[in-house]
Design a protein around this motif. Structure first.
Motif, short mmCIF file in Angstrom:
data_model
loop_
_atom_site.label_atom_id
_atom_site.label_comp_id
_atom_site.label_asym_id
_atom_site.label_seq_id
_atom_site.Cartn_x
_atom_site.Cartn_y
_atom_site.Cartn_z
N VAL A 1 11.46 -8.09 -0.04
CA VAL A 1 12.37 -9.00 -0.17
C VAL A 1 11.96 -9.84 -1.40
CG1 VAL A 1 13.09 -11.08 1.16
CG2 VAL A 1 12.44 -8.98 2.34
N VAL A 2 12.84 -10.46 -2.24
CA VAL A 2 12.53 -11.36 -3.60
C VAL A 2 12.54 -12.76 -2.87
CG1 VAL A 2 13.25 -12.10 -5.65
CG2 VAL A 2 14.13 -9.97 -4.78
N GLY A 3 11.43 -13.34 -3.17
CA GLY A 3 11.11 -14.70 -2.75
C GLY A 3 10.39 -15.59 -3.77
N SER A 4 9.86 -16.77 -3.13
CA SER A 4 9.41 -17.83 -4.03
C SER A 4 7.71 -17.37 -4.23
CB SER A 4 9.41 -18.97 -3.19
OG SER A 4 8.31 -19.94 -3.89
N ARG A 5 7.12 -17.67 -5.24
CA ARG A 5 5.91 -17.53 -5.36
C ARG A 5 4.90 -18.11 -4.48
NH1 ARG A 5 4.91 -14.17 -9.69
NH2 ARG A 5 6.67 -14.36 -11.37
N SER A 6 5.35 -19.29 -4.19
CA SER A 6 4.60 -20.23 -3.37
C SER A 6 5.02 -20.24 -1.90
CB SER A 6 4.92 -21.62 -4.01
OG SER A 6 6.19 -21.98 -4.36
N HIS A 7 5.76 -21.49 -1.46
CA HIS A 7 5.82 -21.65 -0.23
C HIS A 7 7.02 -21.03 0.45
CE1 HIS A 7 6.28 -24.08 3.76
NE2 HIS A 7 7.43 -24.53 3.28
N GLN A 8 7.21 -20.34 1.48
CA GLN A 8 8.13 -19.99 2.49
C GLN A 8 8.70 -20.84 3.40
OE1 GLN A 8 9.61 -16.76 1.66
NE2 GLN A 8 8.39 -17.13 -0.15
N GLU B 1 13.15 -21.19 7.40
CA GLU B 1 14.42 -20.39 7.54
C GLU B 1 14.19 -19.03 7.04
OE1 GLU B 1 15.76 -24.53 7.25
OE2 GLU B 1 14.25 -23.31 5.96
N ILE B 2 13.62 -18.92 5.90
CA ILE B 2 12.90 -17.47 5.42
C ILE B 2 12.16 -16.64 6.25
CG2 ILE B 2 11.82 -16.36 3.47
CD1 ILE B 2 14.31 -17.17 2.57
N LYS B 3 11.06 -17.37 6.94
CA LYS B 3 10.40 -16.79 7.87
C LYS B 3 10.98 -16.08 9.05
CE LYS B 3 5.92 -19.25 6.81
NZ LYS B 3 5.25 -20.30 7.03
N ASN B 4 12.19 -17.01 9.38
CA ASN B 4 13.04 -16.64 10.58
C ASN B 4 13.77 -15.49 10.32
OD1 ASN B 4 14.55 -16.93 13.08
ND2 ASN B 4 16.22 -17.68 11.75
N LEU B 5 14.36 -15.41 8.95
CA LEU B 5 14.97 -13.92 8.64
C LEU B 5 14.21 -12.90 8.41
CD1 LEU B 5 17.53 -13.92 5.71
CD2 LEU B 5 15.82 -12.46 5.88
N LEU B 6 12.80 -12.99 7.84
CA LEU B 6 12.16 -11.95 7.79
C LEU B 6 11.70 -11.25 9.14
CD1 LEU B 6 9.81 -13.10 5.03
CD2 LEU B 6 11.68 -11.70 4.76
N GLU B 7 11.70 -12.31 10.34
CA GLU B 7 11.01 -11.85 11.43
C GLU B 7 12.23 -11.08 12.22
OE1 GLU B 7 10.28 -15.68 13.44
OE2 GLU B 7 8.29 -15.75 12.62
N GLN B 8 13.66 -11.13 11.76
CA GLN B 8 14.59 -10.28 12.22
C GLN B 8 14.77 -8.85 11.70
OE1 GLN B 8 18.32 -12.30 13.15
NE2 GLN B 8 17.47 -14.35 12.65
N THR C 1 18.60 -3.28 -9.31
CA THR C 1 17.92 -2.24 -10.14
C THR C 1 16.92 -1.41 -8.82
OG1 THR C 1 15.74 -3.56 -10.32
CG2 THR C 1 17.30 -3.42 -12.23
N GLY C 2 17.38 -1.76 -7.60
CA GLY C 2 16.72 -1.24 -6.65
C GLY C 2 15.33 -1.50 -6.24
N GLU C 3 14.74 -2.43 -7.01
CA GLU C 3 13.28 -2.78 -6.84
C GLU C 3 12.96 -3.66 -5.71
OE1 GLU C 3 11.28 -3.73 -10.91
OE2 GLU C 3 13.56 -3.67 -11.50
N ALA C 4 14.28 -4.08 -5.15
CA ALA C 4 14.21 -5.09 -3.75
C ALA C 4 15.19 -4.74 -3.11
CB ALA C 4 13.98 -6.44 -4.43
N HIS C 5 15.18 -4.87 -1.52
CA HIS C 5 16.34 -4.61 -0.71
C HIS C 5 17.15 -5.91 -0.68
CE1 HIS C 5 13.06 -1.50 0.62
NE2 HIS C 5 14.26 -0.73 0.08
N LEU C 6 16.46 -7.09 -0.68
CA LEU C 6 17.11 -8.34 -0.14
C LEU C 6 16.60 -9.42 -0.90
CD1 LEU C 6 16.63 -8.31 3.66
CD2 LEU C 6 18.64 -7.65 2.66
N TYR C 7 17.56 -10.26 -1.45
CA TYR C 7 17.23 -11.72 -1.73
C TYR C 7 17.72 -12.77 -1.08
CZ TYR C 7 17.27 -15.76 -5.01
OH TYR C 7 17.25 -16.96 -5.53
N PRO C 8 17.23 -13.48 -0.10
CA PRO C 8 17.92 -14.66 0.79
C PRO C 8 17.61 -15.83 -0.35
CG PRO C 8 15.80 -13.83 1.74
CD PRO C 8 16.00 -13.05 0.30
N ARG C 9 18.59 -16.79 -0.53
CA ARG C 9 18.52 -17.91 -1.00
C ARG C 9 18.76 -19.09 -0.09
NH1 ARG C 9 15.89 -19.93 -5.90
NH2 ARG C 9 16.75 -22.20 -5.82
#
Length: 262
Positions: free
Chosen positions: A160-167, A170-177, A198-206
């Motif tokens: 999952v593509v995300g921020s280098r810092s704070h999650q 809402e992102i934590k809730n998505l990941l838990e699902q 490129t297939g290096e990640a499955h998801l990028y939630p913004r």
């Protein structure tokens, strides 16, 4: 190999010219700007903007909407069927940190949908080109390599593509699902969408603010590579029936939350 579209070749050439302008400033000692009115970021942004607009006008009569010329009225914009959507320098924090994860972005929008996109990371000498309906490619050095999004398979760790810092919560809730382990893949600028392409990640939630020029080009790359870019409802983050992210359909150029997925 050559790209299967001469216009895409020209747009890639323009993105590279803009990248050259940016790199000329990026490679300077930023400390020399301390006593000047301008910043290296502003100078690089405007230099890239000017060369992109000038070059696009030389090959096309379509209007241009750029982050650096965003004061075009909605009354005018809403008459556009096709236009160029440009972010001359995406990844301002990455530029200042000098980590190389910034990009030049040029998209062709047709009736609210990105149909062509070029994302160029000059510090990495890497380009991504998407032609919706024709394919997507990554170029490192001189070679074009076809790219495609890769679906998650049972038992595989979700990347999952995300921020280098704070999650955010809402992102934590998505990941838990998600069913299974998750791994954060950190990246700056519009390169986040390209990781799904490129297939290096499955998801990028913004689940944070972006503008249309931040996503248009990489959206085209992701779509051309077989990924989806859909409006994301934080209350129902895995809704597979969400509508596609669209462009120039309202006065505001701010995007809703969105999900890039394979």
């Amino acid at each position: 190999m050559a790209l299967p579209d001469p216009l895409a070749e020209q747009v890639l050439r323009i993105a590279r010219l803009a990248g050259d302008k940016i790199m000329a400033i990026y490679e300077k000692d930023f400390a020399i700007y301390e006593k000047q009115d301008t910043s290296p970021l502003t100078e690089a942004d405007l230099a890239a903007h000017n060369v992109i607009v000038s070059e696009l006008e030389s090959i096309s009569d379509l209007p241009v909407l750029s982050e650096e010329s965003a004061d075009i009225s909605w009354e005018e914009r809403k008459t556009w069927q096709q236009y160029w959507l440009v972010d001359p320098l995406d990844g301002t924090k990455e530029f200042i940190k000098k980590n190389g994860e910034f990009t030049v972005n040029i998209a062709l929008i047709d009736n609210g949908k990105p149909t062509m996109g070029v994302v160029y990371a000059p510090a990495k000498d890497t380009a991504y080109v998407g032609l919706v309906g024709k394919g997507a490619w990554q170029q490192k050095g001189g070679d074009f390599t076809p790219i495609s999004a890769k679906k998650h398979t049972d038992g595989e760790t979700w990347k999952v593509v995300g921020s280098r810092s704070h999650q955010s919560p809402e992102i934590k809730n998505l990941l838990e699902q998600l069913d299974g382990e998750t791994e954060l893949v950190a990246m700056g600028s519009s390169l986040k969408l390209c990781l799904v392409a490129t297939g290096e990640a499955h998801l990028y939630p913004r689940l944070g603010p972006t503008s249309e020029w931040d996503t248009g080009a990489a959206h085209a790359v992701a779509t051309a590579a077989g990924a989806s870019v859909t409006v994301l409802d934080p209350a129902d983050p895995l809704n597979a029936n969400a509508e596609d992210l669209s462009y120039n359909q309202k006065e505001s150029v701010l995007n809703p939350y969105f999900l890039v997925s394979a």
